[in-house]
Enzyme design. Sequence first.
Site, PDB file in Angstrom:
ATOM      1  N   HIS A  10      -5.249  -0.416  -3.677  1.00 42.48           N
ATOM      2  CA  HIS A  10      -6.020   0.896  -3.809  1.00 42.48           C
ATOM      3  C   HIS A  10      -5.674   1.670  -5.093  1.00 42.48           C
ATOM      4  O   HIS A  10      -5.400   2.945  -5.241  1.00 42.48           O
ATOM      5  CB  HIS A  10      -6.315   1.976  -2.601  1.00 42.48           C
ATOM      6  CG  HIS A  10      -4.989   2.459  -1.707  1.00 42.48           C
ATOM      7  ND1 HIS A  10      -3.642   2.999  -2.630  1.00 42.48           N
ATOM      8  CD2 HIS A  10      -4.349   2.188  -0.726  1.00 42.48           C
ATOM      9  CE1 HIS A  10      -2.929   3.122  -1.975  1.00 42.48           C
ATOM     10  NE2 HIS A  10      -3.038   2.793  -0.593  1.00 42.48           N
ATOM     11  N   HIS A  12       2.105   1.112  12.211  1.00 43.24           N
ATOM     12  CA  HIS A  12       1.420   2.052  11.312  1.00 43.24           C
ATOM     13  C   HIS A  12      -0.025   1.396  11.184  1.00 43.24           C
ATOM     14  O   HIS A  12      -0.018   0.257  11.027  1.00 43.24           O
ATOM     15  CB  HIS A  12       2.215   1.900   9.939  1.00 43.24           C
ATOM     16  CG  HIS A  12       1.399   2.568   8.725  1.00 43.24           C
ATOM     17  ND1 HIS A  12       0.787   3.781   8.784  1.00 43.24           N
ATOM     18  CD2 HIS A  12       1.512   2.186   7.464  1.00 43.24           C
ATOM     19  CE1 HIS A  12       0.306   4.194   7.652  1.00 43.24           C
ATOM     20  NE2 HIS A  12       0.710   3.137   6.726  1.00 43.24           N
ATOM     21  N   GLU A  64      -2.307   2.093   8.968  1.00 46.80           N
ATOM     22  CA  GLU A  64      -3.087   1.519   7.815  1.00 46.80           C
ATOM     23  C   GLU A  64      -3.618   0.143   7.492  1.00 46.80           C
ATOM     24  O   GLU A  64      -2.965  -0.755   8.135  1.00 46.80           O
ATOM     25  CB  GLU A  64      -2.268   1.966   6.480  1.00 46.80           C
ATOM     26  CG  GLU A  64      -3.216   1.883   5.132  1.00 46.80           C
ATOM     27  CD  GLU A  64      -2.411   2.661   4.012  1.00 46.80           C
ATOM     28  OE1 GLU A  64      -1.250   3.057   4.286  1.00 46.80           O
ATOM     29  OE2 GLU A  64      -3.134   2.552   2.957  1.00 46.80           O
ATOM     30  N   ASP A  85      -3.888  -2.485   5.921  1.00 43.49           N
ATOM     31  CA  ASP A  85      -2.821  -3.612   5.473  1.00 43.49           C
ATOM     32  C   ASP A  85      -2.136  -4.188   6.492  1.00 43.49           C
ATOM     33  O   ASP A  85      -1.602  -5.045   6.462  1.00 43.49           O
ATOM     34  CB  ASP A  85      -2.139  -3.187   3.993  1.00 43.49           C
ATOM     35  CG  ASP A  85      -1.569  -1.893   4.249  1.00 43.49           C
ATOM     36  OD1 ASP A  85      -1.833  -0.842   5.013  1.00 43.49           O
ATOM     37  OD2 ASP A  85      -0.317  -1.808   3.499  1.00 43.49           O
ATOM     38  N   HIS A  90       4.319   7.215   5.603  1.00 37.99           N
ATOM     39  CA  HIS A  90       3.508   8.216   4.839  1.00 37.99           C
ATOM     40  C   HIS A  90       2.395   8.682   5.486  1.00 37.99           C
ATOM     41  O   HIS A  90       1.481   9.368   4.815  1.00 37.99           O
ATOM     42  CB  HIS A  90       3.260   7.826   3.329  1.00 37.99           C
ATOM     43  CG  HIS A  90       2.281   6.541   3.459  1.00 37.99           C
ATOM     44  ND1 HIS A  90       1.150   6.680   2.898  1.00 37.99           N
ATOM     45  CD2 HIS A  90       2.312   5.440   4.168  1.00 37.99           C
ATOM     46  CE1 HIS A  90       0.421   5.383   2.943  1.00 37.99           C
ATOM     47  NE2 HIS A  90       1.221   4.569   3.824  1.00 37.99           N
ATOM     48  N   ASP A 113       6.602   0.617   6.012  1.00 34.96           N
ATOM     49  CA  ASP A 113       6.344   0.616   4.629  1.00 34.96           C
ATOM     50  C   ASP A 113       7.621   1.180   3.971  1.00 34.96           C
ATOM     51  O   ASP A 113       7.689   0.834   2.782  1.00 34.96           O
ATOM     52  CB  ASP A 113       5.206   1.635   4.506  1.00 34.96           C
ATOM     53  CG  ASP A 113       4.044   1.138   4.358  1.00 34.96           C
ATOM     54  OD1 ASP A 113       3.424   0.437   4.222  1.00 34.96           O
ATOM     55  OD2 ASP A 113       3.056   2.287   4.517  1.00 34.96           O
ATOM     56  N   TYR A 141       7.247   1.314  -5.905  1.00 36.15           N
ATOM     57  CA  TYR A 141       6.763   1.852  -4.270  1.00 36.15           C
ATOM     58  C   TYR A 141       6.628   3.080  -3.763  1.00 36.15           C
ATOM     59  O   TYR A 141       5.704   3.627  -3.578  1.00 36.15           O
ATOM     60  CB  TYR A 141       7.146   0.511  -3.403  1.00 36.15           C
ATOM     61  CG  TYR A 141       6.550   0.723  -2.033  1.00 36.15           C
ATOM     62  CD1 TYR A 141       5.200  -0.315  -2.025  1.00 36.15           C
ATOM     63  CD2 TYR A 141       6.767   1.365  -0.945  1.00 36.15           C
ATOM     64  CE1 TYR A 141       4.301  -0.333  -0.554  1.00 36.15           C
ATOM     65  CE2 TYR A 141       5.900   1.548   0.387  1.00 36.15           C
ATOM     66  CZ  TYR A 141       4.917   0.669   0.134  1.00 36.15           C
ATOM     67  OH  TYR A 141       4.000   0.815   1.231  1.00 36.15           O
ATOM     68  N   HIS A 182       6.289  -4.949   3.670  1.00 43.56           N
ATOM     69  CA  HIS A 182       5.896  -5.387   2.193  1.00 43.56           C
ATOM     70  C   HIS A 182       7.024  -5.898   1.522  1.00 43.56           C
ATOM     71  O   HIS A 182       8.238  -5.271   1.442  1.00 43.56           O
ATOM     72  CB  HIS A 182       5.401  -4.154   1.617  1.00 43.56           C
ATOM     73  CG  HIS A 182       4.155  -3.493   1.927  1.00 43.56           C
ATOM     74  ND1 HIS A 182       2.836  -4.294   2.030  1.00 43.56           N
ATOM     75  CD2 HIS A 182       3.744  -2.488   2.288  1.00 43.56           C
ATOM     76  CE1 HIS A 182       2.017  -3.715   2.422  1.00 43.56           C
ATOM     77  NE2 HIS A 182       2.428  -2.459   2.719  1.00 43.56           N
TER      78      HIS A 182
END
Length: 389
Positions: A24, A78, A80, A82, A145, A164, A192, A223
């Site tokens: 993004h 999480h 999100e 991804d 986050h 993350d 990151y 990640h």
Amino acid sequence: MNIVQLKDGVFEVGAVDWNQRSFHGYATPRGITYNAYLIMDEKITLIDTVKEPFADELLARIRQIVDPARIDYVVSNHAEPDHSGALPRVMQVASGAKVVTADPAGLKVISGHYGVEFDYLPVKAGQTLSLGRRELTFVATPMLHWPDNMVTWCPQERILFSNDAFGQHLATSQRFDEEQDLSVVMHETRTYYANILLPFGKQAQKVLKTVRELDPEIIAPSHGVIWRGHIPQVLSEYDHLASDEVEPKAVVVFDCMWGATEKMARTVVEGFARKGLKTRLFDLRVDALSDIMTELHKAEYLAIGSPTQNNTMMANVGALLTYYKGLKPGPKKAFGFGSFGWSGQAVGEINAFLESAGSQIVLDQAQTRLLYTPDAEKLAALEEAVASL
Ligand code: FEO
């Protein structure tokens, strides 16, 4: 397909997105991975999924170990996309599984995103889930986050599944930190942090305290590489990243129309270099905002240059300031600079922004806002003013 084993019965089964160059808007020249982890116990457990287009890759890796229909729990650290994008597809196959997620934030976000009712097992901070031989404990990390973020601790294996936190955008076939060039992994860790976690330093400091108390043998983020050989180094790096400390360096960023502001930018760099500061110059026409943010996060000095176009700063400079406003790097010793032909509002606007973000303006517009293409004498005066800061 390659399956990476963390411990006996604990596997990485996610996907490597080799060709993705943007997360993004955050430039990812080394690609991305979406790590997911399978624990084989009496209750077969998947920790996180992957981005939706990689659902089949995730299921194919799992299938090499066990029929995914046998999965009992899917932990969503999480929501999100991804990490949760493949969740609906996984749940189609693992139709008897429960989705373990933070209560209430994870539940709210997952159902909000997918509009489906899974069989949920909402968990509170500190709650423990027995898998048989092993157990999992859930540690809430809200706003690191997103509101729903949590990390999952397996005390029997001493593995922290950190999502993350401690991640990096780094596609690689060698999945452990000690198999990599550590300077590359640390650079991607800093990048990151600066582009994803930067607004949440206080939360990061709390998580660091918890992680040290847990004393993991492995930190398995969602990640990039898995930390095993360099855990003290990444914790120490996070201490620095999450602190208010700055480094003796300067960042100079500019856009320009006909070359005058670029001449000023190069002059400002010379001034900082004379002052003994490590200095980086970024050209907004070619450099990624995410690379600029990585450098300016810990910089003591920041100079932003723009000519005046249509009575305001150039659009690329506005984009930088918008990105800056959201990520909130700490206060800087800063100033705007730029050339102008008649009205010249850009430098004042940049200074007003920097002041509103808590920075101290260390050079007055009289020295940094120059009419037309500045001559050698004016540039020398600018260089001297910067070197004398
Ligand atoms: Fe990797 Fe916040 O998602």
